[in-house]
Design a protein around this motif. Sequence first.
Motif, mmCIF file in Angstrom:
data_model
loop_
_atom_site.group_PDB
_atom_site.id
_atom_site.type_symbol
_atom_site.label_atom_id
_atom_site.label_comp_id
_atom_site.label_asym_id
_atom_site.label_seq_id
_atom_site.Cartn_x
_atom_site.Cartn_y
_atom_site.Cartn_z
ATOM 1 N N LYS A 46 0.720 -1.167 -0.239
ATOM 2 C CA LYS A 46 -0.101 -0.023 -0.082
ATOM 3 C C LYS A 46 0.841 1.232 0.103
ATOM 4 C CE LYS A 46 -3.620 -2.193 2.273
ATOM 5 N NZ LYS A 46 -4.306 -2.597 3.780
ATOM 6 N N HIS A 96 -6.673 -4.428 -2.696
ATOM 7 C CA HIS A 96 -7.305 -4.139 -4.006
ATOM 8 C C HIS A 96 -6.913 -4.996 -4.972
ATOM 9 C CE1 HIS A 96 -8.834 -0.907 -1.376
ATOM 10 N NE2 HIS A 96 -7.741 -0.361 -1.309
ATOM 11 N N SER A 150 -16.259 -9.039 -9.373
ATOM 12 C CA SER A 150 -14.894 -8.402 -9.441
ATOM 13 C C SER A 150 -14.139 -8.984 -10.950
ATOM 14 C CB SER A 150 -14.057 -8.724 -8.231
ATOM 15 O OG SER A 150 -14.605 -8.233 -7.154
#
Length: 1064
Positions: free
Chosen positions: A652, A692, A753
């Motif tokens: 991240k 993500h 997704s």
Amino acid sequence: MEAGPWGVCAETAILQGGFLLAARLTQPRSLRELRKADWPRVGSPITDALGEIGALCSSPLQHSLWKKEAVAIVWAKVLLPAPSAASLDQGWKEDGFFFMGRMIPDVNHTVLFELVKALSEARLFVRLLLALPQDVCRSQLEHLVEYIASETSPSDITLFLDVWWEVMKHKEGEEDATVSAFSTLVHQHECEPSLHVGLQPPKRFKGDPDPAATSLLMVLIEGLKRIYGCITLPRMKCYALANLAELLSVFTELEPESSPLPVAEYLEKISTMVSLWTGDTESTYHHRGLDEKVREAERSMSLLSMAKLSREELFVGLDLLSSLLHAWGEELQGTLSSSEEKLYESYRLLDTLTTLGKNLACFSEAKDLSEDEICVVLELTQISKDLLKEISASMKRKDLDTRLVSSVAMTIIEQKLDRHVEMCSIFASEKTWVFSRDWLDCLVKNKALFQKPELVLKLLETLVSFAMLRQDKEAQELQRQVTKAIVECYNELSLTDKNQVISGILVSWGGWGLSLNLQVVMEGFQEDLNVTFNQITKSVSDEGLTRAVASVARLTLMYPEATVKQVCNLAVVNLGAHQFLAQILCSFPVLSFLESHDDPSRPRSLVLRCLEEAVWGRLSTVRQEEQFLEFLAFLMQPSSATPLVSPAEVTKTFVLPYLKSDSVHIELSLQILSKVLGIQSSSEEHWIKSCHPFPLLLSLCKLLDGYTKYWHQPRDQLFPSLETKDLILNILCQLCEVIRPETAPSSELWVQSLAWLHRRVALLDWTIGLRLKKLYGDHFKNEVPATLFEICTLPEDEWTSQPLRAYGLGSGLLAWMECCCVSTALRETMLTLLTVNVDNPEEVNLFSKGFLVVLIQVLPWCSHSEWKRLAYVVENLLQRQILHVPYTLEYVQYMPLLNLRPFACYLQFSMLFLRGFQLLCSSSCSTWLPAEAWFHVVQLYCSSLTDLLGSVKSIAGSPSHPEDRTFTREVSFICIQMFCHLLHVAAMLPEQGCSEPLVVVALEILSQYEVFSSADTSPGNMLHRANERHFLESITYSVSDEELRGTLLQKLSKLGAHSGREPA
């Protein structure tokens, strides 16, 4: 004094004189017959003698010791009258008390009790009393009660109540030499008739059939029953009631389960007692020092239940207390409510009644009581409530001076009294006491007591609070001294405890630590930081690790953020020190602390923020980037510590924000992502799912899509290199492995997704969808250009066509070759499904020509791994003779009578390259590639030549072994051919500085030629070598690139120098 309690010395002579004078005053009676009324007249010589001894003593302690010995001597004389004449011969040898016993005339209990009263030594009396054998002890206490009950005076009442109070306060282990000697003496004579003759109890207690009633506690209760009518002073009434209430609360079944008083309340009570004694001129302790007052108050607070009264005895006591409260309650209300004269006895009575009331409430709920017992409990409870109700809360408490409370606390700490450890907590955190000189001295003197993480933290919090209130010079100097003392305490902690302190620092003040509010911390800090780390980086070793960790722990306490940044910076710029510095940092797992300054909903790692601010964007060399990666990897996977940062946090911080083609950090971010994906997840669900993953996949796919326009990107536009393409492909493969569909309730979300990703990938280059096949699974078919179906027999349940403008008629082979580049598995599938009729010469020729054209089209856009897959395809097709590459003899001087069949495909491959470059360098393609693309193409070509050379060598074997010299001439011939092909290619290339990789490979080919030609032992070898060298030189002379030509001619000249030698 040195002679011991029974020894004869100057002091005992003075004491003897006092007793002899007193004996003379009693005549014609003896001291053994002394009555209470005679003491005022007779006792003076004895007390004067003790006063004279006191004047000779060098210290109050020595005087106190002599008073104690005097009482012990008198009591021993009471219990052990003078021995008979018959025992004198043995007595002086065996009895330690023999000489002292002969010096002092016989005395009775009157002398003993009056002497104790005169000396105000109730505590000493109790210590000697409780050192006696059990039956003797009880008998002596009964004597005291009998004595007090007769002709009772106020001093008698005081002695009785003091003795009672001391009995309850007594603790085992308080015996000193005098008490022990006294106990030993009495126990030695316990069986003698003379002792028991002197121990006949008073008539009132004689023959009592209930042994429990003769216990010490019941003796005291019975004594109070006898004398309560003589107690007239309110102070003494409070004293008596408090003793009785305390006895019933602690020494009975009313005592609750042990739950110590909170230390703050404990301190308040002790301070209140000290304050009351200090303000009461009539108190025994009024003139005592603070240390002695605190010790005595603490004794009063820590009563130990040495025995328990029976249920029957309990209710005798409760009934007595109820009666006394009825009789005295109204009178005492004035005393207890007085705001002018606050007495310790009043305070203690209120406190004990409150405690007793609570205990009675619990007792009545928990115990099965009879009706009569319930009545007693209810009556006493009501009387107590009525009495306490009339007294305001302000009367129950005394307003305490803060300075007194702090002095009491410091005394408890310095004297290491009971609960001094708990008192350190209050000392460290009570902000109203701090930074007096006494406070600082106490801290410095007792540093060892504060070497606990929670205390260090409290001290630091107190220090910061003070610093925020006062900034004057005096305050700053105090801050320096206190900081120094606290740091010294901190330095003595274990590493685990230091981590606990740092954790508290981070929670309270974040990465700034103490430096946020404490200016004195920053004085010289930067210099200290630099010097410390300079020493650390010079002593990188396992032995130096412990010292380094200790130094960094100290700096981290002061300013965590600056310290971590320094470690991060040095880990990158200091060559080879990164692992050692990572070990140091991992010694502080609390640095994994998550900050939430910017966004409370998204906490962030302190270490990663420091890395980002101190290092990220400042990496100027490849070596620094490598050390940064290794440093980061160690923080995530230390050898023997808890990881300091997690792969998800790293992703991240250093990956997700930079996954854009125009980011200057893109290549390093991709390397980091590759590194973190290699770390195993510690839970069932992979950590990448918190990062993500589908947007991450799409970002990677977009980067891959950018490579389709790689050579046509604007020159000023940032884009990762083709070398990075392989890294992206590997990452994509890793992600497809770890992002698996879940079987949990979230599986529907996963499918959604996946569909989202599929829709967006469909807008990119069609090959990217093939790379996601592991992720797509059976959800989506392989989507390829329709023309691919023209040359492959693709099963329609797995493959589907899509119309693409760029893939018109005849583009099937291009699509096929691009599929071969995608993965090894897909390459094998394409080779299997390829349909070429080898029995049809025209089809083979068309396929071969088309293959060459497509190969040249695909080559410049290939990464190294993709090109290796294509090279395998070429070799496979050549071996299967599907691909036809005619070998011309343009670089053959004569017909080689050699067995070239095992090497045919390698010669053809080299020829294929030549033909490809002829096409690529032709006028029709001259503007197709930009200048910078040629170097990449040449690199791929050279890597393939190196691989071809390796394959040839593996077939031929090592020329150093005689059994492997079968193909020496063949390998020499192949090396010459490859060399000539390479020079031909070099001659066609634009002059754009592509010679470096060509030189390296050309030299390697010549070296292999030399090795194999030298190993040739045939008769004509020398002639062959001379001819071949001449041929190679003539070819080389035609090379236009001066650097390449000069280097190769130099190498060939060395071959000529060696040609006259015998082959090895």
